[in-house]
Motif scaffolding. Sequence first.
Motif, PDB file in Angstrom:
ATOM      1  N   ASP A 131     -27.411 -22.869  29.367  1.00  0.00           N
ATOM      2  CA  ASP A 131     -28.038 -21.768  28.623  1.00  0.00           C
ATOM      3  C   ASP A 131     -27.378 -20.472  29.074  1.00  0.00           C
ATOM      4  O   ASP A 131     -27.951 -19.711  29.826  1.00  0.00           O
ATOM      5  CB  ASP A 131     -29.545 -21.742  28.929  1.00  0.00           C
ATOM      6  CG  ASP A 131     -30.265 -20.795  28.001  1.00  0.00           C
ATOM      7  OD1 ASP A 131     -29.642 -20.272  27.069  1.00  0.00           O
ATOM      8  OD2 ASP A 131     -31.479 -20.570  28.214  1.00  0.00           O
ATOM      9  N   LYS A 183     -29.714 -33.823  23.808  1.00  0.00           N
ATOM     10  CA  LYS A 183     -31.163 -34.001  24.014  1.00  0.00           C
ATOM     11  C   LYS A 183     -31.922 -33.168  22.984  1.00  0.00           C
ATOM     12  O   LYS A 183     -31.566 -32.023  22.719  1.00  0.00           O
ATOM     13  CB  LYS A 183     -31.522 -33.534  25.419  1.00  0.00           C
ATOM     14  CG  LYS A 183     -32.935 -33.857  25.823  1.00  0.00           C
ATOM     15  CD  LYS A 183     -33.172 -33.312  27.225  1.00  0.00           C
ATOM     16  CE  LYS A 183     -34.633 -33.382  27.580  1.00  0.00           C
ATOM     17  NZ  LYS A 183     -35.049 -34.677  28.027  1.00  0.00           N
ATOM     18  N   THR A 243     -23.624 -36.236  24.169  1.00  0.00           N
ATOM     19  CA  THR A 243     -24.975 -36.758  24.347  1.00  0.00           C
ATOM     20  C   THR A 243     -25.938 -35.580  24.314  1.00  0.00           C
ATOM     21  O   THR A 243     -25.841 -34.664  25.140  1.00  0.00           O
ATOM     22  CB  THR A 243     -25.059 -37.587  25.642  1.00  0.00           C
ATOM     23  OG1 THR A 243     -24.084 -38.614  25.526  1.00  0.00           O
ATOM     24  CG2 THR A 243     -26.438 -38.202  25.827  1.00  0.00           C
ATOM     25  N   GLU A 290     -22.974 -22.920  15.218  1.00  0.00           N
ATOM     26  CA  GLU A 290     -22.314 -23.912  16.075  1.00  0.00           C
ATOM     27  C   GLU A 290     -23.034 -23.942  17.418  1.00  0.00           C
ATOM     28  O   GLU A 290     -23.596 -22.936  17.844  1.00  0.00           O
ATOM     29  CB  GLU A 290     -20.843 -23.551  16.244  1.00  0.00           C
ATOM     30  CG  GLU A 290     -20.672 -22.091  16.564  1.00  0.00           C
ATOM     31  CD  GLU A 290     -19.251 -21.639  16.785  1.00  0.00           C
ATOM     32  OE1 GLU A 290     -18.326 -22.414  16.562  1.00  0.00           O
ATOM     33  OE2 GLU A 290     -19.099 -20.495  17.222  1.00  0.00           O
ATOM     34  N   HIS A 291     -23.000 -25.105  18.048  1.00  0.00           N
ATOM     35  CA  HIS A 291     -23.722 -25.271  19.321  1.00  0.00           C
ATOM     36  C   HIS A 291     -22.796 -25.893  20.357  1.00  0.00           C
ATOM     37  O   HIS A 291     -22.061 -26.830  20.039  1.00  0.00           O
ATOM     38  CB  HIS A 291     -24.936 -26.172  19.122  1.00  0.00           C
ATOM     39  CG  HIS A 291     -25.985 -25.565  18.254  1.00  0.00           C
ATOM     40  ND1 HIS A 291     -27.150 -25.048  18.753  1.00  0.00           N
ATOM     41  CD2 HIS A 291     -26.008 -25.347  16.920  1.00  0.00           C
ATOM     42  CE1 HIS A 291     -27.859 -24.555  17.764  1.00  0.00           C
ATOM     43  NE2 HIS A 291     -27.198 -24.727  16.632  1.00  0.00           N
ATOM     44  N   PRO A 292     -22.858 -25.404  21.611  1.00  0.00           N
ATOM     45  CA  PRO A 292     -21.977 -25.988  22.638  1.00  0.00           C
ATOM     46  C   PRO A 292     -22.560 -27.281  23.222  1.00  0.00           C
ATOM     47  O   PRO A 292     -23.746 -27.330  23.549  1.00  0.00           O
ATOM     48  CB  PRO A 292     -21.941 -24.890  23.714  1.00  0.00           C
ATOM     49  CG  PRO A 292     -23.202 -24.115  23.530  1.00  0.00           C
ATOM     50  CD  PRO A 292     -23.658 -24.281  22.116  1.00  0.00           C
ATOM     51  N   THR A 307     -30.921 -29.488  17.692  1.00  0.00           N
ATOM     52  CA  THR A 307     -30.815 -30.753  18.438  1.00  0.00           C
ATOM     53  C   THR A 307     -31.814 -31.798  17.914  1.00  0.00           C
ATOM     54  O   THR A 307     -31.541 -32.992  17.982  1.00  0.00           O
ATOM     55  CB  THR A 307     -31.020 -30.510  19.942  1.00  0.00           C
ATOM     56  OG1 THR A 307     -32.142 -29.647  20.117  1.00  0.00           O
ATOM     57  CG2 THR A 307     -29.815 -29.852  20.567  1.00  0.00           C
TER      58      THR A 307
HETATM   59  C1  LIG Z   1     -21.521 -25.218  28.088  1.00  0.00           C
HETATM   60  C2  LIG Z   1     -22.739 -25.907  27.513  1.00  0.00           C
HETATM   61  C3  LIG Z   1     -22.765 -27.287  27.435  1.00  0.00           C
HETATM   62  C4  LIG Z   1     -23.896 -27.914  26.908  1.00  0.00           C
HETATM   63  N1  LIG Z   1     -23.917 -29.290  26.858  1.00  0.00           N
HETATM   64  C5  LIG Z   1     -25.009 -29.906  26.391  1.00  0.00           C
HETATM   65  C6  LIG Z   1     -25.055 -31.344  26.327  1.00  0.00           C
HETATM   66  O1  LIG Z   1     -24.110 -32.042  26.692  1.00  0.00           O
HETATM   67  N2  LIG Z   1     -26.184 -31.916  25.845  1.00  0.00           N
HETATM   68  C7  LIG Z   1     -27.261 -31.169  25.415  1.00  0.00           C
HETATM   69  O2  LIG Z   1     -28.237 -31.767  24.971  1.00  0.00           O
HETATM   70  N3  LIG Z   1     -27.241 -29.830  25.466  1.00  0.00           N
HETATM   71  C8  LIG Z   1     -26.147 -29.175  25.923  1.00  0.00           C
HETATM   72  N4  LIG Z   1     -26.124 -27.806  25.947  1.00  0.00           N
HETATM   73  C9  LIG Z   1     -27.296 -27.063  25.462  1.00  0.00           C
HETATM   74  C10 LIG Z   1     -27.270 -26.960  23.943  1.00  0.00           C
HETATM   75  O3  LIG Z   1     -26.178 -26.190  23.501  1.00  0.00           O
HETATM   76  C11 LIG Z   1     -28.559 -26.292  23.461  1.00  0.00           C
HETATM   77  O4  LIG Z   1     -29.624 -27.090  23.886  1.00  0.00           O
HETATM   78  C12 LIG Z   1     -28.608 -26.240  21.969  1.00  0.00           C
HETATM   79  O5  LIG Z   1     -27.628 -25.354  21.479  1.00  0.00           O
HETATM   80  C13 LIG Z   1     -30.002 -25.768  21.561  1.00  0.00           C
HETATM   81  O6  LIG Z   1     -30.050 -25.578  20.152  1.00  0.00           O
HETATM   82  P1  LIG Z   1     -31.381 -25.880  19.320  1.00  0.00           P
HETATM   83  O7  LIG Z   1     -31.247 -25.189  17.992  1.00  0.00           O
HETATM   84  O8  LIG Z   1     -31.683 -27.305  19.276  1.00  0.00           O
HETATM   85  O9  LIG Z   1     -32.507 -25.234  20.197  1.00  0.00           O
HETATM   86  P2  LIG Z   1     -33.221 -23.841  20.107  1.00  0.00           P
HETATM   87  O10 LIG Z   1     -34.632 -24.073  20.488  1.00  0.00           O
HETATM   88  O11 LIG Z   1     -32.963 -23.156  18.823  1.00  0.00           O
HETATM   89  O12 LIG Z   1     -32.473 -23.084  21.251  1.00  0.00           O
HETATM   90  C14 LIG Z   1     -32.823 -23.252  22.589  1.00  0.00           C
HETATM   91  C15 LIG Z   1     -31.917 -22.345  23.405  1.00  0.00           C
HETATM   92  O13 LIG Z   1     -30.593 -22.904  23.379  1.00  0.00           O
HETATM   93  C16 LIG Z   1     -29.636 -21.846  23.287  1.00  0.00           C
HETATM   94  N5  LIG Z   1     -28.899 -21.978  22.023  1.00  0.00           N
HETATM   95  C17 LIG Z   1     -29.383 -22.209  20.792  1.00  0.00           C
HETATM   96  N6  LIG Z   1     -28.423 -22.240  19.895  1.00  0.00           N
HETATM   97  C18 LIG Z   1     -27.280 -22.016  20.571  1.00  0.00           C
HETATM   98  C19 LIG Z   1     -25.912 -21.909  20.195  1.00  0.00           C
HETATM   99  N7  LIG Z   1     -25.545 -22.022  18.932  1.00  0.00           N
HETATM  100  N8  LIG Z   1     -24.999 -21.647  21.144  1.00  0.00           N
HETATM  101  C20 LIG Z   1     -25.373 -21.493  22.424  1.00  0.00           C
HETATM  102  N9  LIG Z   1     -26.644 -21.601  22.850  1.00  0.00           N
HETATM  103  C21 LIG Z   1     -27.575 -21.847  21.935  1.00  0.00           C
HETATM  104  C22 LIG Z   1     -30.396 -20.542  23.264  1.00  0.00           C
HETATM  105  O14 LIG Z   1     -30.492 -20.003  24.568  1.00  0.00           O
HETATM  106  C23 LIG Z   1     -31.756 -20.950  22.795  1.00  0.00           C
HETATM  107  O15 LIG Z   1     -32.756 -20.089  23.199  1.00  0.00           O
HETATM  108  C24 LIG Z   1     -25.008 -27.153  26.444  1.00  0.00           C
HETATM  109  C25 LIG Z   1     -24.950 -25.757  26.523  1.00  0.00           C
HETATM  110  C26 LIG Z   1     -23.839 -25.146  27.035  1.00  0.00           C
HETATM  111  C27 LIG Z   1     -23.820 -23.639  27.099  1.00  0.00           C
END
Ligand SMILES: Cc1cc2nc3c(=O)[nH]c(=O)nc-3n(C[C@H](O)[C@H](O)[C@H](O)COP(=O)(O)OP(=O)(O)OC[C@H]3O[C@@H](n4cnc5c(N)ncnc54)[C@H](O)[C@@H]3O)c2cc1C
Length: 439
Positions: free
Chosen positions: A437, A274, A272, A254-256, A280
Amino acid sequence: MPYFIRGVFWIAVYLGMALFPCLVLLSGRMPPGYGYLWDFSLAQGYGAASMMAIMFFLTARFKRPALPFGVDVIYYFHKYIALLLFLIVAAHPAILLTTEPVVREMLKPAQINRYMAAGVVSFLLLSLIVISSLWRKQLNIHYDNWRLIHAVLAVAALILALIHIEGAGYYIDTPIKRLIWLLIMVSWLLLQVYVRLIKPIDLLSKPYKVKELIRERGNAYTLVVEPGQHAIPAYKPGQFAWLTMFHSPFSMKEHPFSFSSNPERKGELRFTIKELGDFTRRIKDAVPGQTVYLDGPYGAFSIDRHPSERGYVFIAGGIGIAPVRSMLRALADRKDHRTHILFFAGNSLEKLTFYEELNELREQLDLKVILVLQDPPPDWQGESGYLTRNILTRHLPAYFREQEYFICGPVPMMEMAEKELHRIGVPLRHLRSELFDFV
Ligand SMILES: Cc1cc2nc3c(=O)[nH]c(=O)nc-3n(C[C@H](O)[C@H](O)[C@H](O)COP(=O)(O)OP(=O)(O)OC[C@H]3O[C@@H](n4cnc5c(N)ncnc54)[C@H](O)[C@@H]3O)c2cc1C
């Protein structure tokens, strides 16, 4: 009840939960003391086991305890208290090994028994948890794998610590003390059943469907989702939820994401997102009708927690505009008459997510928008480069100390804004940040 009082209440509950198991040990008949250092070291061992068990409570994302602080703050607390816990755990054998020859004997490979071995392995697992958490990125551990490893190691470390305590038996030498102590510890462990089984079942029973996927500027997509047969939980503008897509809620994948939707408009939710990494980048594959699971709302980054301020200043960078859009849309719907400012930093006009919408919002609100472009077009009259203290002070009103600030974007931009705003006199209590992050 004010958030402050609720916060104090939950801190007291936390301290009570941490100390109660130790008070149980001090009740009733006591074993003979073996000197200050012995007792001090054992107190550290028991205290650390108690703190370890409560970690499962901290990360279970219960909404009420998280409400006054924001779940991100609780995660930070978990991170830093875990470091303290590790030092306490390390001090426990360190003291005994340096002061008690009998303990040195017991730890010799030829002599070590089951419960001492359990203690040693528990400590090694804790060390692995700390190393893999502090240096996850440097060690190139994918977030999803890290999360799974973290959960498994934490459960194993606590079970082994309990075997160690149960075997050593010192201070839990009466059946009733032993029973109470183990019941408390095991009940914390059972929280994992709630987190990994009951909560996912609950999410499974409240699925959402993708209604639409909108391509936005800046490699972002707005995912519009609608609920199945259930109602959308009430949320505040600026809050976030954990989203599971392409997997089941049992997957721990799950992702926030912040809500970018307007909570005043019921019926659908928007996120939204990115393109950044594995998950993502897959968002663009979402199709209408696809199932999505949401765990939320969470977070304290919201104008609704500060309803009567003189005005809001939003400082967004890149996709940090997502929660800001939610707050601005809510203000527009509520026909808010206060003056607000948005500093929005981005690469170029083409990459500014919601660029067109900001013009629309400017007409509905008394909103001053300051765009700060790193790569401006040739005829650009506005601010350029990175967001700086000078740019902030140029556009803030004379009453800037009375405004509430919401900062969300890349870490260097957030650090600069927090530091410089405080330096020019904005009280820390007016600064709110959402870090994308926090793990
Ligand atoms: C409170 C909060 C609100 C957010 N809101 C937005 C938003 O509105 N729009 C947006 O584009 N992004 C948002 N993000 C960021 C988004 O959660 C990460 O970009 C996304 O989880 C990255 O996942 P990935 O597999 O694509 O990238 P990866 O390249 O796999 O991960 C990049 C980094 O993102 C973090 N991440 C990866 N997976 C998770 C997870 N499951 N839970 C927490 N962190 C993780 C880690 O630090 C990781 O190193 C938010 C993050 C938080 C904490």
